[in-house]
Design a protein around this motif. Sequence first.
Motif, mmCIF file in Angstrom:
data_model
loop_
_atom_site.group_PDB
_atom_site.id
_atom_site.type_symbol
_atom_site.label_atom_id
_atom_site.label_comp_id
_atom_site.label_asym_id
_atom_site.label_seq_id
_atom_site.Cartn_x
_atom_site.Cartn_y
_atom_site.Cartn_z
ATOM 1 N N SER A 97 0.889 -1.157 0.000
ATOM 2 C CA SER A 97 0.000 0.000 0.000
ATOM 3 C C SER A 97 0.929 1.208 0.000
ATOM 4 O O SER A 97 1.851 1.271 0.823
ATOM 5 N N LEU A 100 -2.027 4.586 1.242
ATOM 6 C CA LEU A 100 -3.350 3.972 1.373
ATOM 7 C C LEU A 100 -3.927 3.456 0.055
ATOM 8 O O LEU A 100 -5.110 3.145 -0.015
ATOM 9 N N TYR A 102 -3.611 0.446 -2.862
ATOM 10 C CA TYR A 102 -2.967 -0.829 -3.178
ATOM 11 C C TYR A 102 -2.027 -0.629 -4.369
ATOM 12 O O TYR A 102 -2.393 -0.011 -5.370
ATOM 13 N N ILE A 120 1.595 -5.524 2.723
ATOM 14 C CA ILE A 120 0.274 -6.102 3.011
ATOM 15 C C ILE A 120 0.314 -7.598 2.725
ATOM 16 O O ILE A 120 0.194 -8.018 1.570
ATOM 17 N N ILE A 123 -4.825 -10.829 3.259
ATOM 18 C CA ILE A 123 -5.771 -10.329 4.256
ATOM 19 C C ILE A 123 -6.775 -11.418 4.637
ATOM 20 O O ILE A 123 -6.992 -12.385 3.899
ATOM 21 N N SER A 124 -7.370 -11.251 5.797
ATOM 22 C CA SER A 124 -8.274 -12.291 6.311
ATOM 23 C C SER A 124 -9.327 -11.708 7.242
ATOM 24 O O SER A 124 -9.650 -12.281 8.278
ATOM 25 N N GLY A 125 -9.853 -10.556 6.873
ATOM 26 C CA GLY A 125 -10.919 -9.978 7.678
ATOM 27 C C GLY A 125 -12.215 -10.737 7.491
ATOM 28 O O GLY A 125 -12.356 -11.554 6.585
ATOM 29 N N PRO B 112 -6.140 3.164 9.054
ATOM 30 C CA PRO B 112 -6.510 4.220 8.098
ATOM 31 C C PRO B 112 -6.933 3.653 6.745
ATOM 32 O O PRO B 112 -7.855 4.152 6.100
ATOM 33 N N MET B 113 -6.254 2.576 6.328
ATOM 34 C CA MET B 113 -6.609 2.010 5.022
ATOM 35 C C MET B 113 -7.901 1.188 5.113
ATOM 36 O O MET B 113 -8.695 1.176 4.172
ATOM 37 N N LYS B 116 -10.613 3.604 4.772
ATOM 38 C CA LYS B 116 -10.794 4.027 3.379
ATOM 39 C C LYS B 116 -11.561 2.957 2.591
ATOM 40 O O LYS B 116 -12.492 3.259 1.843
ATOM 41 N N GLN B 117 -11.184 1.697 2.767
ATOM 42 C CA GLN B 117 -11.832 0.625 2.014
ATOM 43 C C GLN B 117 -13.288 0.438 2.445
ATOM 44 O O GLN B 117 -14.165 0.209 1.608
ATOM 45 N N LEU B 173 -15.571 -7.024 1.645
ATOM 46 C CA LEU B 173 -14.740 -6.803 2.840
ATOM 47 C C LEU B 173 -13.640 -7.857 2.918
ATOM 48 O O LEU B 173 -12.476 -7.546 3.186
ATOM 49 N N ALA B 175 -12.321 -9.420 0.571
ATOM 50 C CA ALA B 175 -11.368 -9.308 -0.539
ATOM 51 C C ALA B 175 -10.480 -8.078 -0.434
ATOM 52 O O ALA B 175 -9.356 -8.085 -0.950
ATOM 53 N N LYS B 176 -10.968 -7.017 0.232
ATOM 54 C CA LYS B 176 -10.283 -5.735 0.058
ATOM 55 C C LYS B 176 -9.869 -5.001 1.333
ATOM 56 O O LYS B 176 -9.034 -4.098 1.266
ATOM 57 N N VAL B 177 -10.467 -5.331 2.455
ATOM 58 C CA VAL B 177 -10.190 -4.507 3.648
ATOM 59 C C VAL B 177 -8.978 -5.063 4.390
ATOM 60 O O VAL B 177 -8.964 -6.241 4.751
ATOM 61 N N PRO B 178 -7.948 -4.244 4.639
ATOM 62 C CA PRO B 178 -6.722 -4.745 5.268
ATOM 63 C C PRO B 178 -6.901 -5.022 6.761
ATOM 64 O O PRO B 178 -6.551 -4.209 7.626
#
Lengths: 126, 206
Positions: A97, A100, A102, A120, A123-125, B112-113, B116-117, B173, B175-178
Motif C-alpha cells: 500500500s 493507502l 494498493y 500487506i 488479508i483475512s478480515g 486508516p486504510m 478508506k476501504q 470486505l 477481498a479488500k479490507v486490510p
Amino acid sequence: MVQCTLAFKTPPFATFSSVSNTETRCSVSKCGNTESRMEEKALLKVEVLFFAACREITGVEKIELKVEEKTTIKTFVADVVKKYPKIGKMMDNMVLSVNLEYTDPNSEQTLKDADKVAFIPPISGG
Amino acid sequence: MHARQLMACACTTAAVTATTCYLAFRYYHQPTQTKHNILCDGKGKDDDEEQIVLHESEDTILKLTPRKIDDERINNMVVSECCGAIATFVGTTRDNFDGKQVTMLSYEAYAPMAMKQLSLISKEIRNRWAVKKIAILHRLGVCPIGEASVMIAVSSPHRKAALEACHWAIDTLKAKVPIWKKEHYKDGSTWKQNKEFDPATLVGRK
C-alpha cells in the motif's frame, strides 16, 4: 579537491544501497584542511509499515527509511527484502500500500518524500 | 502524639504503595496499541476500552472496535421508518477449523486504510442499490469463541436491495479490507488468508 577519510556517524535511520552517504562535512582532515564537502544527493523520507505475519517475521512494526530521488517501488522493495530476507519468499503473495492505495510491488512508480509504504500480507478480515 | 504520627505515616505509606502497585499493574497489562493497528495481547477483553470509530453519520456507521459487537443495538441503528427490510450478516468465531480445535481468533488492521476501504464499500453499495442505512463493524483484538467478529446491517425499502447489498459487502470486505485474522490453537497459532484475497485484482492487473 582534497580527499579526506573520516568515519561517518551512523544516522538514526536505516539507509540502503539505493541511498548515498549523507554526511557532507569533515571536521578533521589528515591533510590539515579543516573542511571539505562530499557531493550531496537529495534523499526522501519514506515510512514503512509491516503487518501481521510480515511484522512477526521482520520483528518491526514501523521504520523510517531514506531513499534517493527517483527510486522506484520495485527497487525499494528489493532493498527492503535485502534488509529483511525472510519476507522475500512472501513477496509473491503480497501487495503493497502506498499512501493507502494498493500498489504492485513491481511497480516502476517512483517514491516521493513522506510516502507511507505498507507491506500487506494476505488479508483475512471477516 | 508520637504513636498517632507513626500511625498516620504508616497509613500514608500503605496508600501510596497500594496506588503505585495498582498503576503499575494497569500499565503493564494494557494491550499493545499503535496508531496503525491494534495487536492481540492474548487476553480477551470486553470491558470499556477506547473504540476506533472510523465514520459515523446519520445513515452510515463504519467502525473497528475491540469491544463486543452488540448485534441487537446495531440492528436498531439501521431501522428506518421508510424501510421495510433490514438484512444483516454476523460472522462469529468458530471453535474448529480443518479438524483442529480453535481456542480464539484475534484480529489486527491497518486502520486508516481499512477506513478508506470500508468507506469505498459503503459508497459503492449506495451506487448499486437503493438502501437507506448501512452499518459495518469489525472486531479487533481478541474475539472469543461464539462472539461476533464482523457485522453488516443494511436497511432498504424492499428486501432485494438489502439482501444483495449485505451479501456483496461481506464478500468485498473479505477481498479488500486490510484486516488480518490469527487463529489460535492449544499448541500454536496461524495467520489466515481469505480465498477472496487476490493481489492481481487489488493492484488492478485484473
